[in-house]
Design a protein around this motif. Structure first.
Motif, PDB file in Angstrom:
ATOM      1  N   GLN A  63      53.187  35.162  45.165  1.00 22.32           N
ATOM      2  CA  GLN A  63      52.234  34.108  44.819  1.00 22.32           C
ATOM      3  C   GLN A  63      51.032  34.126  45.754  1.00 22.32           C
ATOM      4  O   GLN A  63      49.876  34.042  45.316  1.00 22.32           O
ATOM      5  CB  GLN A  63      52.910  32.736  44.893  1.00 22.32           C
ATOM      6  N   ALA A  64      51.309  34.217  47.038  1.00 20.53           N
ATOM      7  CA  ALA A  64      50.226  34.196  48.021  1.00 20.53           C
ATOM      8  C   ALA A  64      49.336  35.420  47.889  1.00 20.53           C
ATOM      9  O   ALA A  64      48.099  35.313  47.949  1.00 20.53           O
ATOM     10  CB  ALA A  64      50.812  34.105  49.428  1.00 20.53           C
ATOM     11  N   ARG A  65      49.929  36.571  47.688  1.00 23.45           N
ATOM     12  CA  ARG A  65      49.127  37.789  47.565  1.00 23.45           C
ATOM     13  C   ARG A  65      48.266  37.771  46.308  1.00 23.45           C
ATOM     14  O   ARG A  65      47.112  38.213  46.333  1.00 23.45           O
ATOM     15  CB  ARG A  65      50.046  39.010  47.598  1.00 23.45           C
ATOM     16  N   ARG A  66      48.823  37.262  45.215  1.00 21.14           N
ATOM     17  CA  ARG A  66      48.015  37.169  43.989  1.00 21.14           C
ATOM     18  C   ARG A  66      46.835  36.224  44.170  1.00 21.14           C
ATOM     19  O   ARG A  66      45.792  36.381  43.528  1.00 21.14           O
ATOM     20  CB  ARG A  66      48.886  36.704  42.812  1.00 21.14           C
ATOM     21  N   ALA A  67      47.008  35.211  45.043  1.00 20.30           N
ATOM     22  CA  ALA A  67      45.929  34.252  45.294  1.00 20.30           C
ATOM     23  C   ALA A  67      44.916  34.786  46.313  1.00 20.30           C
ATOM     24  O   ALA A  67      43.955  34.092  46.649  1.00 20.30           O
ATOM     25  CB  ALA A  67      46.516  32.934  45.800  1.00 20.30           C
ATOM     26  N   GLY A  68      45.146  36.002  46.798  1.00 25.08           N
ATOM     27  CA  GLY A  68      44.191  36.613  47.713  1.00 25.08           C
ATOM     28  C   GLY A  68      44.400  36.275  49.179  1.00 25.08           C
ATOM     29  O   GLY A  68      43.498  36.496  49.997  1.00 25.08           O
ATOM     30  N   VAL A  69      45.556  35.753  49.539  1.00 26.42           N
ATOM     31  CA  VAL A  69      45.824  35.417  50.938  1.00 26.42           C
ATOM     32  C   VAL A  69      46.081  36.701  51.727  1.00 26.42           C
ATOM     33  O   VAL A  69      46.860  37.559  51.301  1.00 26.42           O
ATOM     34  CB  VAL A  69      47.039  34.470  51.071  1.00 26.42           C
ATOM     35  N   GLU A  70      45.427  36.807  52.868  1.00 27.08           N
ATOM     36  CA  GLU A  70      45.623  37.946  53.760  1.00 27.08           C
ATOM     37  C   GLU A  70      45.964  37.443  55.164  1.00 27.08           C
ATOM     38  O   GLU A  70      45.410  36.439  55.617  1.00 27.08           O
ATOM     39  CB  GLU A  70      44.358  38.811  53.821  1.00 27.08           C
ATOM     40  N   VAL A  71      46.869  38.136  55.824  1.00 32.71           N
ATOM     41  CA  VAL A  71      47.315  37.748  57.169  1.00 32.71           C
ATOM     42  C   VAL A  71      46.875  38.806  58.172  1.00 32.71           C
ATOM     43  O   VAL A  71      47.060  40.008  57.942  1.00 32.71           O
ATOM     44  CB  VAL A  71      48.846  37.575  57.221  1.00 32.71           C
ATOM     45  N   ARG A  72      46.282  38.345  59.284  1.00 28.75           N
ATOM     46  CA  ARG A  72      45.865  39.245  60.356  1.00 28.75           C
ATOM     47  C   ARG A  72      46.546  38.859  61.667  1.00 28.75           C
ATOM     48  O   ARG A  72      46.790  37.675  61.913  1.00 28.75           O
ATOM     49  CB  ARG A  72      44.348  39.205  60.539  1.00 28.75           C
TER      50      ARG A  72
ATOM     51  N   LEU B 209      58.640  32.037  66.710  1.00 30.42           N
ATOM     52  CA  LEU B 209      57.528  31.620  65.874  1.00 30.42           C
ATOM     53  C   LEU B 209      57.465  30.103  65.899  1.00 30.42           C
ATOM     54  O   LEU B 209      58.333  29.426  65.327  1.00 30.42           O
ATOM     55  CB  LEU B 209      57.681  32.135  64.439  1.00 30.42           C
ATOM     56  N   GLU B 210      56.449  29.578  66.592  1.00 28.14           N
ATOM     57  CA  GLU B 210      56.290  28.132  66.701  1.00 28.14           C
ATOM     58  C   GLU B 210      55.903  27.546  65.339  1.00 28.14           C
ATOM     59  O   GLU B 210      55.986  28.238  64.325  1.00 28.14           O
ATOM     60  CB  GLU B 210      55.234  27.819  67.765  1.00 28.14           C
ATOM     61  N   ASP B 211      55.464  26.304  65.314  1.00 26.31           N
ATOM     62  CA  ASP B 211      55.153  25.647  64.051  1.00 26.31           C
ATOM     63  C   ASP B 211      54.349  26.538  63.116  1.00 26.31           C
ATOM     64  O   ASP B 211      53.320  27.095  63.492  1.00 26.31           O
ATOM     65  CB  ASP B 211      54.345  24.367  64.320  1.00 26.31           C
ATOM     66  N   VAL B 212      54.840  26.666  61.885  1.00 32.87           N
ATOM     67  CA  VAL B 212      54.128  27.409  60.852  1.00 32.87           C
ATOM     68  C   VAL B 212      53.177  26.428  60.184  1.00 32.87           C
ATOM     69  O   VAL B 212      53.594  25.545  59.431  1.00 32.87           O
ATOM     70  CB  VAL B 212      55.105  28.021  59.830  1.00 32.87           C
ATOM     71  N   ILE B 213      51.886  26.574  60.470  1.00 33.43           N
ATOM     72  CA  ILE B 213      50.881  25.620  60.019  1.00 33.43           C
ATOM     73  C   ILE B 213      50.218  26.141  58.751  1.00 33.43           C
ATOM     74  O   ILE B 213      49.766  27.289  58.709  1.00 33.43           O
ATOM     75  CB  ILE B 213      49.794  25.410  61.091  1.00 33.43           C
ATOM     76  N   SER B 214      50.139  25.327  57.727  1.00 32.61           N
ATOM     77  CA  SER B 214      49.391  25.711  56.538  1.00 32.61           C
ATOM     78  C   SER B 214      48.577  24.518  56.048  1.00 32.61           C
ATOM     79  O   SER B 214      48.990  23.367  56.192  1.00 32.61           O
ATOM     80  CB  SER B 214      50.319  26.209  55.420  1.00 32.61           C
ATOM     81  N   ALA B 215      47.424  24.805  55.496  1.00 33.92           N
ATOM     82  CA  ALA B 215      46.533  23.754  55.011  1.00 33.92           C
ATOM     83  C   ALA B 215      47.161  23.053  53.808  1.00 33.92           C
ATOM     84  O   ALA B 215      47.891  23.679  53.033  1.00 33.92           O
ATOM     85  CB  ALA B 215      45.189  24.346  54.619  1.00 33.92           C
TER      86      ALA B 215
ATOM     87  N   GLY C 209      52.802  29.710  48.556  1.00 35.02           N
ATOM     88  CA  GLY C 209      53.398  30.869  49.207  1.00 35.02           C
ATOM     89  C   GLY C 209      52.717  31.293  50.491  1.00 35.02           C
ATOM     90  O   GLY C 209      53.154  32.248  51.129  1.00 35.02           O
ATOM     91  N   THR C 210      51.669  30.577  50.910  1.00 34.96           N
ATOM     92  CA  THR C 210      50.945  30.971  52.124  1.00 34.96           C
ATOM     93  C   THR C 210      51.861  30.991  53.342  1.00 34.96           C
ATOM     94  O   THR C 210      51.869  31.957  54.119  1.00 34.96           O
ATOM     95  CB  THR C 210      49.757  30.022  52.379  1.00 34.96           C
ATOM     96  N   ALA C 211      52.622  29.923  53.556  1.00 38.52           N
ATOM     97  CA  ALA C 211      53.504  29.858  54.732  1.00 38.52           C
ATOM     98  C   ALA C 211      54.553  30.966  54.687  1.00 38.52           C
ATOM     99  O   ALA C 211      54.894  31.560  55.720  1.00 38.52           O
ATOM    100  CB  ALA C 211      54.171  28.492  54.809  1.00 38.52           C
TER     101      ALA C 211
END
Length: 385
Positions: A170-179, A252-258, A264-266
């Motif tokens: 879901q996240a990848r289809r929405a264009g989310v990228e992690v760096r 991995l401390e708090d997983v923060i998402s808007a 699926g971002t988190a």
């Protein structure tokens, strides 16, 4: 003396006027506290040295925070980080000492506290430490569990990873990228501060975080790793990872998402972080404590009365803190195993209510009263909109 709020990360989101007032109050308290401690040497450098030598508990690094106190003895190379809550000295996790000496350090700390008319408790401790000191010297009560990932073999597949794959896709289809970042510039820090405030505003507790669960991702940043998720250039997710040196692992401390992050971002953020840590040679990782979770081995005797009290607390506080939702989220990543975590208290001291009250005050600076009051105010505001 109360644990001071020291930075923007401990300010709960709300109206701009309310947030500004809380920030100003925090700054004033911080200055007053700093003046009181000015004559004492800053223990941070020594504690960081011990953390890199002896750190086993995932919470060790994040507990080395402004407002925390240190106790040590000349006989042992080690220290105990604690906060004072009334007559209770509440230690953060395990002592920072070698495996062979941490139990003796804890016993000496408890003896010293007794001479001062104080009661000692440790929370959250690992099963490793709890098994060393309980039941001979401390009573142990299971307060939750933490999921661990053996990164050498972790590769979720099959039905148990179905929800994991769905979230990632879901996240990848929405264009989310992690760096990945091993350092954060001022722009990323500013964006993360804004993201943290928005995220805090969605938490059920609707209150500031306290010493034991402080949200401060850039504290001791030189030791941490960072992962940022973006969609269309906007920061929508963030996680900081703290080292667990003696286990060659990362917390991995708090997983923060808007609040408006793509679905699926988190999930993608955690998966990418675990894969990056694996590629860098880390042995294991954890997502930290899931309070009141029953997973993990139950190899220490627990008082049934206390166990029932904790179950009741979970039900009553469910409207303030989504215990089960947090456990389900962490389970989604198919941990290799779960480890039980404990609260320890000296013999002859009932964990509820005195030590239990100290734990609540550590988690929420204003205690349970503040938690209830802020939740009521939030409900009233919501009803008027």
């Amino acid at each position: 003396m109360p644990i001071p709020i020291h930075d923007l990360w401990w300010i709960a989101a709300g109206g701009s006027a309310g947030a500004g007032a809380r920030l100003m109050k925090a700054r004033v308290e911080s200055v007053i506290s700093a003046r009181r401690r000015r004559s004492l040497p800053d223990p941070t450098g020594e504690l960081l040295r011990m953390q890199m030598l002896y750190g086993y508990n995932p919470h060790s690094l994040v507990s080395i925070a402004p407002g925390a106190q240190r106790w040590s003895t000349p006989d042992i190379d080690g220290a105990i980080i604690y906060g004072e809550f009334g007559r209770v000295w509440l230690a953060a996790g395990d002592p920072l000492a070698s495996r062979e000496e941490m139990a003796e350090l804890a016993r000496q700390f408890a003896t010293f506290a007794k001479l001062k008319g104080r009661v000692v408790a440790f929370v959250p401790t690992t099963a490793e430490f709890a098994n060393q000191v309980a039941p001979d010297h401390f009573n142990a009560v299971k307060v939750g569990a933490a999921p661990y990932f053996d990164l050498k073999v972790w590769n979720p597949r099959g039905d148990c990873a179905k929800n994991l794959r769905a979230g990632v896709n879901q996240a990848r289809r929405a264009g989310v990228e992690v760096r990945y970042f091993d350092d954060a510039d001022e722009q990323l820090r500013k964006e993360t501060a804004e993201l943290c405030l928005r995220w805090l505003g969605t938490r059920r507790a609707a209150t500031t975080f306290g010493w034991l669960i402080a949200l401060d991702p850039f504290l001791h940043s030189e030791y941490k790793k960072y992962f940022a998720a973006r969609a269309e250039g906007k920061l929508v997710g963030f996680v900081a990872a703290s080292p667990i040196p003696t286990r060659k692992g990362w917390y991995l401390e708090d997983v923060i998402s808007a609040p408006d992050a793509p679905q699926g971002t988190a999930t993608l953020l955690v998966v990418e972080a675990l894969n990056e840590l694996k590629s860098q040679g880390a042995s294991l990782a954890t997502l930290g404590t899931s309070p009141l979770a029953s997973d993990g081995a139950n190899d220490l005797p627990t008082n049934r009365v206390i166990a029932r009290a904790l179950e009741m607390a979970a039900r009553r506080l469910g409207s303030f803190y989504n215990f089960e939702g947090l456990r389900r989220f962490k389970s989604k990543f198919v941990p290799t195993w779960w480890e039980s975590e404990y609260a320890l208290a000296q013999h002859g001291v009932a964990i509820p209510p005195r030590v239990g009250h100290a734990i609540v005050r550590a988690l929420v600076p204003g205690g349970l009263t503040q938690l209830l009051t802020r939740q009521a105010i939030r409900a009233i505001k919501g009803g008027g909109e």
